[in-house]
Design a protein around this motif. Structure first.
Motif, PDB file in Angstrom:
ATOM      1  N   ARG A 216      55.990  54.813  19.233  1.00 62.67           N
ATOM      2  CA  ARG A 216      56.283  53.516  18.639  1.00 62.67           C
ATOM      3  C   ARG A 216      57.598  52.970  19.178  1.00 62.67           C
ATOM      4  NH1 ARG A 216      53.324  51.443  14.731  1.00 62.67           N
ATOM      5  NH2 ARG A 216      51.931  52.743  13.461  1.00 62.67           N
ATOM      6  N   SER A 217      57.724  51.670  19.132  1.00 59.42           N
ATOM      7  CA  SER A 217      58.980  51.039  19.517  1.00 59.42           C
ATOM      8  C   SER A 217      60.073  51.434  18.534  1.00 59.42           C
ATOM      9  CB  SER A 217      58.823  49.518  19.527  1.00 59.42           C
ATOM     10  OG  SER A 217      57.849  49.124  20.466  1.00 59.42           O
TER      11      SER A 217
ATOM     12  N   ASP B 291      58.353  41.737  16.235  1.00 61.09           N
ATOM     13  CA  ASP B 291      56.945  41.363  16.233  1.00 61.09           C
ATOM     14  C   ASP B 291      56.328  41.546  17.617  1.00 61.09           C
ATOM     15  OD1 ASP B 291      54.634  40.174  14.840  1.00 61.09           O
ATOM     16  OD2 ASP B 291      54.936  38.516  16.239  1.00 61.09           O
ATOM     17  N   ARG B 292      57.042  41.153  18.640  1.00 62.03           N
ATOM     18  CA  ARG B 292      56.530  41.299  20.014  1.00 62.03           C
ATOM     19  C   ARG B 292      56.335  42.760  20.388  1.00 62.03           C
ATOM     20  NH1 ARG B 292      59.993  38.070  24.302  1.00 62.03           N
ATOM     21  NH2 ARG B 292      58.549  39.261  25.637  1.00 62.03           N
ATOM     22  N   LEU B 293      57.190  43.627  19.872  1.00 66.47           N
ATOM     23  CA  LEU B 293      57.116  45.054  20.217  1.00 66.47           C
ATOM     24  C   LEU B 293      56.266  45.864  19.225  1.00 66.47           C
ATOM     25  CD1 LEU B 293      60.870  45.639  21.159  1.00 66.47           C
ATOM     26  CD2 LEU B 293      58.935  45.518  22.732  1.00 66.47           C
ATOM     27  N   ASP B 294      55.660  45.178  18.241  1.00 63.77           N
ATOM     28  CA  ASP B 294      54.902  45.881  17.200  1.00 63.77           C
ATOM     29  C   ASP B 294      55.753  46.947  16.519  1.00 63.77           C
ATOM     30  OD1 ASP B 294      52.547  44.446  17.489  1.00 63.77           O
ATOM     31  OD2 ASP B 294      51.859  45.729  19.123  1.00 63.77           O
ATOM     32  N   TYR B 295      57.017  46.617  16.295  1.00 60.28           N
ATOM     33  CA  TYR B 295      57.929  47.566  15.665  1.00 60.28           C
ATOM     34  C   TYR B 295      57.589  47.716  14.191  1.00 60.28           C
ATOM     35  CZ  TYR B 295      62.163  49.456  13.555  1.00 60.28           C
ATOM     36  OH  TYR B 295      63.053  50.203  12.827  1.00 60.28           O
ATOM     37  N   ARG B 296      57.558  48.961  13.707  1.00 63.14           N
ATOM     38  CA  ARG B 296      57.352  49.249  12.295  1.00 63.14           C
ATOM     39  C   ARG B 296      58.545  50.030  11.780  1.00 63.14           C
ATOM     40  NH1 ARG B 296      54.411  45.983  13.353  1.00 63.14           N
ATOM     41  NH2 ARG B 296      52.166  45.778  12.989  1.00 63.14           N
TER      42      ARG B 296
END
Length: 350
Positions: free
Chosen positions: A17-18, A57-62
């Motif tokens: 994940r990012s 949001d662009r990196l799908d960061y959670r």
């Protein structure tokens, strides 16, 4: 939000994940600034906050809630564990929904699991929830002694028992007067003229089953009716077994003219057996626990209803009070059941 909890399995390969560092690099800010934004802390301008959120949001960061929990002073995870007996059963499912509704406005999510009357599973799930830093624990225990929870209580973990009382540890509980409910069911059938009343019950070692059996027997004694051991069948575990038990009881030389079933799934089995025997309108039946469509069978089912909505709401209320700092003596709330007459329990002795 409710999530179903399963015990951890083996590690599996998954894409990385990012990270906050990735978001910081794309947004052109420091990692500390990203941390402030994702944790909702002050200190970032509207323009910077928007840039960080767009990068995330662009990196799908959670956001890693577990990591932030370790850094927060209050060490809150926002998770409450709910360990119930069977999430597939309408009683547990209704209770869970009421609990979830009562906690939602406070921003708490519910992590739920079924225990299936397995004490070892209970201990394992409790350990898992503690490891996940759950803020509180709701427990419908499978075990009979609960001293193993003393250490968790000592460090301040709110514990609320539901449906069954704690033993070996003094903590909050919300239960129903099971003895009274079973006595009400039996007395109702006696009032209809029945003298041969059979009872099907859950596992004998379960406290609620013991209380319901005691209520059944006390109603017989109150009416000066002899107790016939052949008419009490404990440790009936499922719908099919209940159906078989009812069929066998109806084949006795002096069969029962009425039944009390000590759990909703046993009621379903009894209904099937009476229908197969063509006796749905000749043999009376009162079930313990209401369930969906109980009013749609023919005849509609008379039941002892536990107010599942109130039970779940009261559990949630107590839990929120403890999380808010209530350190008063443990609360033991016992709710009264109610008799819902629909037809099956009003069939008079033929």
């Amino acid at each position: 939000m409710t999530t179903t909890l399963t015990q951890s399995g083996g590690d599996q390969d998954r894409p990385a994940r990012s990270t906050m560092k990735d978001v910081a690099q794309l947004a052109g800010v420091s990692v500390k600034t990203v941390s402030r934004v994702v944790n909702g802390e002050p200190g970032a301008s509207v323009e910077v906050r928007e840039r960080v959120l767009q990068a995330a949001d662009r990196l799908d960061y959670r956001h890693n809630l577990g990591a932030s929990t370790l850094r927060r002073k209050d060490a809150r995870s926002g998770i409450v564990g709910a360990l119930l007996q069977d999430l597939g059963n309408s009683f547990s499912a209704g209770l869970l929904r009421a609990l979830e509704d009562s906690l939602r406005e406070s921003g708490l999510s519910v992590l739920a699991a079924s225990l299936d009357e397995e004490p070892d599973r209970e201990r394992g799930m409790v350990a898992d929830l503690v490891a996940r830093r759950a803020d509180g624990l709701v427990l419908m225990p499978a075990s009979h002694r609960h001293e193993y929870l003393i250490s968790e209580q000592r460090v301040g973990l709110p514990l609320v028992f539901v449906d069954r009382k704690p033993h070996g540890v003094d903590c909050d509980s919300v239960t129903v007067d099971n003895r009274r409910g079973a006595a009400m069911a039996t007395a109702h059938l006696i009032a209809g003229g029945h003298r041969r009343i059979a009872m099907l019950s859950d596992l004998e070692e379960i406290e609620t089953a013991q209380e319901r059996i005691a209520g059944y027997r006390s109603a017989l004694e109150e009416a000066s009716l002899d107790f016939d051991p052949a008419l009490l069948v404990p440790s009936v575990r499922g719908e099919q077994e209940a159906s078989t038990v009812v069929t066998n009881l109806l084949a006795l030389p002096d069969p029962p003219t009425a039944f009390v079933t000590g759990r909703n799934i046993l009621t379903v089995g009894a209904v099937r057996a009476l229908r197969s025997a063509g006796l749905s309108h000749q043999v009376a039946l009162v079930g313990f626990d209401d369930f969906p469509m109980a009013d749609l069978v023919e005849p509609a089912l008379t039941v002892i209803r536990q107010d599942v909505q109130r039970i779940g709401t009261e559990v949630g209320r107590i839990l929120l009070e403890r999380l808010a700092g209530d350190r008063s003596a443990p609360k033991h709330l016992v709710l009264a059941p109610s008799l819902i007459c629909r037809g099956s329990g009003e069939i008079a002795r033929g």
